[in-house]
Design a protein around this motif. Sequence first.
Motif, short mmCIF file in Angstrom:
data_model
loop_
_atom_site.label_atom_id
_atom_site.label_comp_id
_atom_site.label_asym_id
_atom_site.label_seq_id
_atom_site.Cartn_x
_atom_site.Cartn_y
_atom_site.Cartn_z
N GLU A 240 -12.76 12.37 -21.13
CA GLU A 240 -11.97 11.39 -21.93
C GLU A 240 -10.57 12.05 -21.54
N CYS A 241 -10.32 12.07 -20.35
CA CYS A 241 -8.73 12.23 -19.58
C CYS A 241 -8.67 11.48 -18.49
N SER A 242 -7.50 11.58 -17.75
CA SER A 242 -7.23 10.97 -16.56
C SER A 242 -6.52 11.80 -15.50
N PHE A 243 -6.88 11.61 -14.09
CA PHE A 243 -6.09 12.45 -13.22
C PHE A 243 -5.35 11.70 -12.23
N SER A 244 -4.21 12.22 -11.67
CA SER A 244 -3.58 11.67 -10.68
C SER A 244 -4.16 12.30 -9.31
N ASN A 245 -4.42 13.54 -9.60
CA ASN A 245 -4.48 14.35 -8.30
C ASN A 245 -5.88 15.24 -8.28
N MET A 246 -6.34 15.97 -7.22
CA MET A 246 -7.20 16.66 -7.39
C MET A 246 -7.03 18.05 -8.12
N ASN A 247 -5.75 18.37 -7.96
CA ASN A 247 -5.45 19.76 -9.02
C ASN A 247 -5.55 19.24 -10.35
N PRO B 129 -20.04 14.44 -9.89
CA PRO B 129 -19.22 13.36 -10.56
C PRO B 129 -18.17 12.89 -9.58
N ASN B 130 -17.82 11.38 -9.69
CA ASN B 130 -16.57 11.26 -8.91
C ASN B 130 -15.34 10.99 -10.23
N GLN B 131 -14.28 10.53 -9.76
CA GLN B 131 -13.11 10.53 -10.60
C GLN B 131 -13.42 9.72 -11.77
N GLN B 132 -13.93 8.38 -11.88
CA GLN B 132 -14.37 7.86 -13.06
C GLN B 132 -15.09 8.67 -13.97
N GLU B 133 -16.17 9.11 -13.33
CA GLU B 133 -17.42 9.77 -14.02
C GLU B 133 -16.65 11.03 -14.90
N LEU B 134 -15.88 11.89 -13.98
CA LEU B 134 -15.20 13.09 -14.72
C LEU B 134 -14.42 12.70 -15.77
N GLU B 135 -13.49 11.58 -15.51
CA GLU B 135 -12.63 11.34 -16.46
C GLU B 135 -13.17 10.65 -17.69
N ASP B 136 -14.25 9.91 -17.43
CA ASP B 136 -15.17 9.67 -18.78
C ASP B 136 -15.74 10.93 -19.55
N PHE B 137 -16.14 11.58 -18.59
CA PHE B 137 -16.75 12.71 -19.42
C PHE B 137 -15.96 13.54 -20.26
#
Length: 305
Positions: free
Chosen positions: A187-194, A177-185
Motif C-alpha cells: 500500500e505504497c507507491s514508487f517513482s523509481n527502483m530505489n 512482483p511488478n510495480q503495481q503488485e508490489l505497491e498494492d502489497f
Amino acid sequence: MIYTLTCNPSIDYFLNVHDLNKGELNRAETVTLQPGGKGVNISRVMKRFGQDSVALGFTGGFTGEWITAFLNKEDIKTDFVQIDYDSRINVKLVGKEETEINAAGPRISNNNISKLIQTMERFIEGDLLVVAGSIHKGMQLSRIFQICKEKRIKLVVDAEAELLKQALFFQPYLIKPNQQELEDFFECSFSNMNDAIPYCRKLVNMGAKNVIFSMGSSGALYANKNALYKAYVPKGEVVHTIGAGDSMVAAFLTKIQLGYSRLAAFRFSVAAGSAAAYSEELCNKQSAFDLIGQVTVTKVEEDVN
Ligand SMILES: Nc1ncnc2c1ncn2[C@@H]1O[C@H](COP(=O)(O)OP(=O)(O)O)[C@@H](O)[C@H]1O
Ligand SMILES: O=P(O)(O)OC[C@H]1O[C@](O)(COP(=O)(O)O)[C@@H](O)[C@@H]1O
C-alpha cells in the motif's frame, strides 16, 4: 518436472490499432490470436529455451480446446481440468499505446479444485510448481501451497498482491512482483527502483527465498537473504510489453534448472523480458541471447553472510 498452474488461461486477442479513438469506430490493421495466461506463457517460453514443463489449470469450451491444441502443437504437455464454461478471451489493443482488457474468467468450483489437487498427487520432491496469473476473488490456493510444502516442491508465484500474501507464508522459492503488485502489497507507491529496495528486503524477510521485482523499462531488482542486485534493461524499441514478465520468469527458472547461478539467471531474465517487449511475440532463445550482453547488473548491498 516443472508444472505451471494457470487458474485462468485465456486466448489473447491482439488487435493492432495505431491510433485508438475511445468512443469511435476503430479498425484493426492486423489481428493475432495467442494462447495466454501467465503460466501458459511461462510454459511456452521455457519450451523455446529447451525446458519442458506441464501446463496445469482449468480450461473449458471451444476456447479451452483451442488453447490446449495450440500448446500441444508446440509440444507442450497439458493436464488441464475441464470445466463447464468457456475459457476467457483477453483483448490486447496494441498501437501507440497499449490497452488491455482481461476478462474475469469463469469461477472454479471446489470439485474442480479437488481434481487439480488429485493431479498434484503425482508431484515428487524436487518438482517445481509455478502459480501465475489471476484467480477468482475468494479462491483459496492455500491447500495447493500446503501440498507443495509437505512434498518439498519448490513454489514460484507470479500473481497479484492478495495471492502473494497467501503464498509468502509457505516460503516460496521465487516471487516476481511488478510495480503495481508490489505497491498494492505494501500500500505504497514508487517513482523509481530505489524506492522498492526496502520492500524487496521485506519480502525476503517475510519468507520469499528469491525475489525479482520488475519495473518495466526502469529495470529490475533481485533479492535473496544474502544480497540485492539491480539490473538495467538493454536498448531497443518496444513493440508491446504483454508477456514480458512471463518471459522473465521462464528465463530465470530455465537457467536455474541448468545449474547457473541465481545472478546469471537474473541477468538472463532481464534480457528475456526486454526481448519480449521488443518483439511482436513472447521472447525466444535467440532474441534473449542477442540482448544479454547489454544487461548490466550491479550489487546494491554487501553480503551479510
Ligand atoms: N518498456 C520496456 N522496455 C524494455 N524492457 C521492458 C519494458 N517493459 C518490460 N520490459 C522487460 O520485461 C521485464 C518485466 O516487465 P514488467 O512490465 O515489469 O513485468 P510484467 O509484465 O509482469 O508487468 C522488465 O524487467 C524488463 O526486462
Ligand atoms: O491472469 P491475468 O492477471 O488476468 O493476466 C493474464 C494476461 O497476462 C498475460 O499472461 C501477460 O502477462 P505479463 O504481461 O505480466 O507477462 C497475458 O497472456 C494474459 O492475457
